[in-house]
Scaffold this active site. Structure first.
Site, PDB file in Angstrom:
ATOM      1  N   ARG A 123       7.832   8.814  -0.598  1.00  0.00           N
ATOM      2  CA  ARG A 123       7.376   8.612   0.778  1.00  0.00           C
ATOM      3  C   ARG A 123       5.882   8.900   0.886  1.00  0.00           C
ATOM      4  O   ARG A 123       5.397   9.924   0.407  1.00  0.00           O
ATOM      5  CB  ARG A 123       8.145   9.505   1.751  1.00  0.00           C
ATOM      6  CG  ARG A 123       7.636   9.343   3.173  1.00  0.00           C
ATOM      7  CD  ARG A 123       8.541   9.961   4.201  1.00  0.00           C
ATOM      8  NE  ARG A 123       7.978   9.823   5.533  1.00  0.00           N
ATOM      9  CZ  ARG A 123       8.637  10.122   6.648  1.00  0.00           C
ATOM     10  NH1 ARG A 123       9.879  10.552   6.585  1.00  0.00           N
ATOM     11  NH2 ARG A 123       8.065   9.975   7.812  1.00  0.00           N
TER      12      ARG A 123
ATOM     13  N   ARG B  17       8.381   3.496   6.330  1.00  0.00           N
ATOM     14  CA  ARG B  17       8.767   4.614   5.478  1.00  0.00           C
ATOM     15  C   ARG B  17       9.502   4.126   4.236  1.00  0.00           C
ATOM     16  O   ARG B  17      10.434   3.315   4.362  1.00  0.00           O
ATOM     17  CB  ARG B  17       9.677   5.585   6.252  1.00  0.00           C
ATOM     18  CG  ARG B  17       8.912   6.554   7.141  1.00  0.00           C
ATOM     19  CD  ARG B  17       9.737   6.997   8.319  1.00  0.00           C
ATOM     20  NE  ARG B  17       9.643   6.003   9.383  1.00  0.00           N
ATOM     21  CZ  ARG B  17      10.223   6.135  10.564  1.00  0.00           C
ATOM     22  NH1 ARG B  17      10.950   7.185  10.833  1.00  0.00           N
ATOM     23  NH2 ARG B  17      10.103   5.194  11.481  1.00  0.00           N
TER      24      ARG B  17
ATOM     25  N   ASP C 173      13.275   8.159   4.669  1.00  0.00           N
ATOM     26  CA  ASP C 173      13.222   9.132   5.764  1.00  0.00           C
ATOM     27  C   ASP C 173      14.551   9.864   5.761  1.00  0.00           C
ATOM     28  O   ASP C 173      15.614   9.219   5.812  1.00  0.00           O
ATOM     29  CB  ASP C 173      13.002   8.407   7.092  1.00  0.00           C
ATOM     30  CG  ASP C 173      12.723   9.352   8.244  1.00  0.00           C
ATOM     31  OD1 ASP C 173      12.225  10.468   7.993  1.00  0.00           O
ATOM     32  OD2 ASP C 173      13.000   8.991   9.399  1.00  0.00           O
TER      33      ASP C 173
END
Length: 199
Positions: free
Chosen positions: A108, A117, A120
């Protein structure tokens, strides 16, 4: 008959460590090899000491929220049995810390809030506990709040969470996960959340 009156501290400590709670973790990704990243996260959680993955929802394709000019997300929820810790706050923060390490390990990148992202991992629920941990460096932000403050209104959380625990009524919600899912889904287009398979 002899009665044991002494406290065995080591046994008490082991019993405290053995206590477990059911936690739910939301998973999401919309850039990079999203399915691979989500699978990697599940495998990594399975390998964590003292953690047992008890279930993984179906995989959902969802529309982005907040910043809408970005690719659709893939979302899921995992149910975990995790160490409760000496107290709920400590146990939840320990799990959150591990999730943040996993995010970094999977790749990330730091971007603006609500942005794309690679992975997440959000701690949604930690047993029956309601926890708020404030950040001293950002007075208007929290390190942790569970149940997750936005989960009750987010279909990308409610749909996969309802796969695992439709009957669950998180503390403070006043309704079950399935009731919340139906309520929010009624106000969303059908394309907002779609099942696309399994992880």
């Amino acid at each position: 008959m002899r009665t044991e009156s002494r406290f065995d501290v080591s046994k008490m400590a082991k019993r405290a460590q053995a206590k477990r709670v059911r936690a739910y973790v939301g998973l999401g990704a919309n850039v990079g090899d999203t399915r691979a990243n989500l699978r990697h996260a599940i495998r990594a959680m399975t390998a964590l000491p003292g953690v047992r993955v008890r279930g993984v929802s179906r995989l959902y394709r969802t529309k982005p929220v907040g910043v809408t000019d970005q690719p659709d997300f893939l979302n899921a929820v995992a149910g975990l049995d995790v160490p409760a810790g000496p107290d709920p706050e400590t146990g939840a923060l320990a799990l959150l810390s591990v999730l943040k390490v996993l995010e970094a390990a999977i790749g990330r990148k730091v971007r603006k809030r609500w942005g794309p992202r690679e992975i997440d991992l959000d701690l949604l629920i930690f047993g029956r506990h309601q926890i708020r941990v404030e950040r001293h460096d950002h007075p208007n932000r929290r390190w942790l709040e569970v149940p997750h403050p936005e989960a009750r209104e987010r279909l990308f959380v409610l749909a996969p969470l309802a796969d695992l625990a439709p009957w669950l009524a998180p503390v403070g919600w006043g309704e079950s996960v399935e009731t919340a899912r139906r309520r929010v889904a009624a106000a969303e287009p059908e394309s907002a959340v779609q099942v696309v398979g399994k992880l």
